[in-house]
Design a protein around this motif. Structure first.
Motif, short mmCIF file in Angstrom:
data_model
loop_
_atom_site.label_atom_id
_atom_site.label_comp_id
_atom_site.label_asym_id
_atom_site.label_seq_id
_atom_site.Cartn_x
_atom_site.Cartn_y
_atom_site.Cartn_z
N LYS A 116 -1.47 8.35 18.03
CA LYS A 116 -1.48 7.60 16.76
C LYS A 116 -1.18 6.11 16.94
N ILE A 156 9.66 4.55 8.64
CA ILE A 156 9.40 5.94 9.02
C ILE A 156 9.22 6.00 10.54
N LYS A 158 7.70 8.01 13.59
CA LYS A 158 6.64 9.01 13.79
C LYS A 158 6.44 9.28 15.27
N GLY A 163 1.55 15.52 14.36
CA GLY A 163 0.51 16.07 13.49
C GLY A 163 1.11 17.12 12.58
N GLY A 164 0.34 17.47 11.56
CA GLY A 164 0.78 18.53 10.64
C GLY A 164 2.06 18.21 9.90
N GLY A 165 2.29 16.91 9.68
CA GLY A 165 3.48 16.51 8.92
C GLY A 165 4.77 16.67 9.70
N ARG A 166 4.67 17.03 10.98
CA ARG A 166 5.88 17.24 11.76
C ARG A 166 6.26 16.00 12.57
N GLU A 200 7.05 2.61 11.57
CA GLU A 200 6.27 1.76 10.66
C GLU A 200 6.98 1.68 9.31
N LYS A 201 6.56 0.74 8.51
CA LYS A 201 7.11 0.56 7.17
C LYS A 201 6.80 1.80 6.35
N TYR A 202 7.79 2.30 5.62
CA TYR A 202 7.57 3.46 4.76
C TYR A 202 7.19 2.96 3.37
N LEU A 203 6.00 3.26 2.94
CA LEU A 203 5.56 2.86 1.60
C LEU A 203 6.15 3.84 0.60
N PRO A 206 3.00 5.66 -2.37
CA PRO A 206 1.58 5.61 -2.00
C PRO A 206 0.80 6.82 -2.50
N HIS A 235 5.30 16.14 3.45
CA HIS A 235 4.20 15.41 4.10
C HIS A 235 3.05 16.32 4.49
N GLU A 275 -7.90 8.73 7.42
CA GLU A 275 -6.86 8.81 6.39
C GLU A 275 -6.23 7.44 6.12
N LEU A 277 -3.34 5.23 3.42
CA LEU A 277 -2.36 5.21 2.34
C LEU A 277 -2.79 4.07 1.42
N MET A 287 -4.05 5.26 8.38
CA MET A 287 -2.93 6.06 8.86
C MET A 287 -3.31 6.77 10.15
P1 ADP Z 1 0.41 14.09 10.19
O1 ADP Z 1 -0.59 13.71 11.23
O2 ADP Z 1 1.63 14.73 10.77
O3 ADP Z 1 -0.17 14.82 9.04
P2 ADP Z 1 0.29 11.51 8.85
O4 ADP Z 1 0.47 10.27 9.62
O5 ADP Z 1 -1.12 11.91 8.52
O6 ADP Z 1 0.99 12.72 9.63
O7 ADP Z 1 1.13 11.44 7.53
C1 ADP Z 1 1.29 12.55 6.68
C2 ADP Z 1 1.87 12.11 5.36
O8 ADP Z 1 3.13 11.45 5.56
C3 ADP Z 1 1.05 11.12 4.59
O9 ADP Z 1 0.04 11.71 3.83
C4 ADP Z 1 2.10 10.43 3.72
O10 ADP Z 1 2.43 11.21 2.61
C5 ADP Z 1 3.30 10.38 4.64
N1 ADP Z 1 3.36 9.10 5.36
C6 ADP Z 1 2.96 8.84 6.62
N2 ADP Z 1 3.16 7.55 6.94
C7 ADP Z 1 3.70 6.96 5.86
C8 ADP Z 1 4.13 5.62 5.55
N3 ADP Z 1 4.07 4.63 6.44
N4 ADP Z 1 4.62 5.39 4.32
C9 ADP Z 1 4.70 6.37 3.39
N5 ADP Z 1 4.34 7.64 3.62
C10 ADP Z 1 3.83 7.94 4.84
#
Ligand code: ADP
Length: 467
Positions: A116, A156, A158, A163-166, A200-203, A206, A235, A275, A277, A287
């Motif tokens: 990523k 946030i 990451k 992946g998968g919100g984890r 990264e900055k957490y929005l 979004p 997520h 994807e 935001l 993203m």
């Molecule tokens: P994954 O690959 O694990 O699914 P993503 O990067 O696609 O992770 O992010 C999954 C979700 O996490 C997004 O849909 C959003 O809701 C939240 N998210 C990720 N990055 C940010 C961010 N910088 N600010 C706010 N929310 C975020």
């Protein structure tokens, strides 16, 4: 055309791919783990090979077993579905070296988008907007604090291979950042075999908007418009719709153009998803790109009439896209998908595996149900909790909501707990009905909902604990 395809997956997506193959006159091979012996994909395929015991590592992720099954059955190609090996560049490479076509993008494209952080850097270089944050993996505590100071809280953390919100952690202050960094790195190492994390900055408010891409080997790249996946828990997506209620044609064009630019930057071929935001001021940020078919691809099929899985297969054979000009891609009506998961929303979405005793699937105009479940089916604890995807299409969003409400009312799955009651609540909610939701929507409505549905009021969701 291929004469035989092996489907390296299980559940509803294995059925989805087998169905597409049957319609195209292609023979199919299913692979299955021991407890999946009676699964519908095993019966629907022309041939089936057992590839190991229950744990995914020994079956659906077992590359030697899957390649052996492909060789024994003499297939031309492997479709990986989503999850498992779908975004494993190494697997794609092995397939190619065994003269088996991997139905998906090139190993290079999977690799470029799989990291990523590297993908962010590439996007920045080609002029696709990204959220403020690090360009390299976080080196340590001091480094993390410096970054947070620069981009300001909330941030946030990451996992670069996440992946998968984890593997994500939201942090609002220095203390939290320092403690979360350690756990995030340990978790990333355990889950993805790579401890690297970035910040990264957490929005805060979004929407999640993603664009479906199709690209062939003849240089045609189009998008099939967007899906709005803002309704998430922890997520992870729960309800998706297309088109997004938050996008007008002007913004759709701008975001769509950026999605195409992102795909072209890695010479993307096959189906994929970019994807973004979208913030409250209409600014949007890349993203990630998912280099496979998504769970929620069906709603795009309902509004465009394009069969994404068949396109993937045709692209892999070397054929041209069936529609090659962006302005010829149809967009008609409005589609919604509710993910029906075997989990208990009132109890922190804890898994609810077990046998389905009573099962009645909705039907009627505008309803599509993709599922591998049936009355008597046992939801296994080893795999993800998705039982099926209830999709509807109407002439407009209001009609789609009404069809979905009617369909959910018809749906009976007993005695296991599912996400159906929560979906009913979402569809009633005035913020959802106005299309004004953000990614924190579920967390916000959850407290009230848990109180109504269980004695366990006050249960704190995982994402709340993380704050
Ligand atoms: P994954 O690959 O694990 O699914 P993503 O990067 O696609 O992770 O992010 C999954 C979700 O996490 C997004 O849909 C959003 O809701 C939240 N998210 C990720 N990055 C940010 C961010 N910088 N600010 C706010 N929310 C975020």
């Amino acid at each position: 055309m291929f004469s035989k395809i092996l489907v390296a997956n299980r559940g509803e997506i294995a059925l989805r791919v087998i169905r597409a193959c049957k319609e195209m006159g292609v023979r199919t091979v299913a692979v299955y783990s021991e407890p999946d012996t009676d699964s519908p994909h095993v019966h629907l395929a022309d041939e089936a090979v057992c590839i190991g015991p229950a744990p995914s590592a020994q079956s659906y992720l077992n590359i030697p077993a899957i390649i052996s099954a492909a060789e024994i059955t003499d297939v031309d190609a492997i479709h990986p579905g989503y999850g498992f090996l779908a975004e494993n560049a190494h697997f794609a490479e092995i397939c190619e070296s065994c003269q088996i076509k991997f139905i998906g993008p090139s190993p290079q494209a999977i690799h470029s988008m799989g990291d990523k952080m590297a993908a962010r850097e590439l996007m920045r270089k080609v002029g696709v907007p990204i959220v403020a944050g690090t360009q390299e993996a976080v080196k340590g505590k001091e480094d993390a604090l410096q970054i947070a100071k620069k981009i300001k809280y909330p941030v946030i953390i990451k996992a670069t291979s996440g992946g998968g919100g984890r593997g994500m952690r939201v942090c609002h202050n220095d203390v939290r950042l320092v403690s979360a960094l350690m756990t995030a790195q340990t978790e990333a190492e355990a889950a993805f075999g790579n401890p690297a994390v970035y910040i990264e900055k957490y929005l805060e408010k979004p929407k999640h908007i993603e664009f479906q891409i199709l690209a062939d080997t003849h240089g045609h790249t189009v998008h099939l418009y967007e899906r709005d996946c803002t309704i998430q828990r922890r997520h992870q997506k729960l309800l998706e719709e297309s088109p997004s209620p938050a996008i007008d044609w002007k913004l759709r064009k701008r975001m769509g153009d950026m999605a195409l630019k992102a795909a072209r930057a890695v010479n993307y071929v096959s189906a994929g998803t970019v994807e973004f935001l979208l913030d409250e001021d209409g600014r949007f940020y890349f993203m990630e790109m998912n280099t496979r078919v998504q769970v929620e691809h069906g709603i795009t099929e309902l509004v465009t009439g394009i069969d994404i899985v068949k396109e993937q297969i045709r692209i892999a054979v070397g054929e041209k896209l069936s529609i090659r000009h962006q302005d010829k891609i149809p967009l008609r009506g409005h589609a919604i998908e509710c993910r029906i998961n075997a989990e208990d929303p009132a109890n922190n979405f804890s898994p609810s595996p077990g046998k389905i005793e009573r099962y009645n699937v909705p039907g009627g105009p505008g309803v599509r149900m993709d599922t591998h479940a049936y009355s008597g089916y046992k939801v296994l604890p080893f795999y993800d909790s998705l039982i099926g995807k209830l999709m509807v299409v109407g002439r407009n969003r209001g009609e789609a909501i009404s069809i979905m409400q009617r369909a959910l009312d018809e749906f009976v799955i007993e005695p296991i707990k599912t996400t159906i009651p929560l979906h009913k609540e979402i569809l009633k909610n005035p913020i959802f009905r106005r299309g004004q939701m953000h990614t924190d929507f579920i967390q916000r409505i959850m407290g009230e909902w848990s109180d109504k549905n269980t004695e366990e009021s006050g249960t704190t969701s995982a994402s709340e604990k993380e704050k």
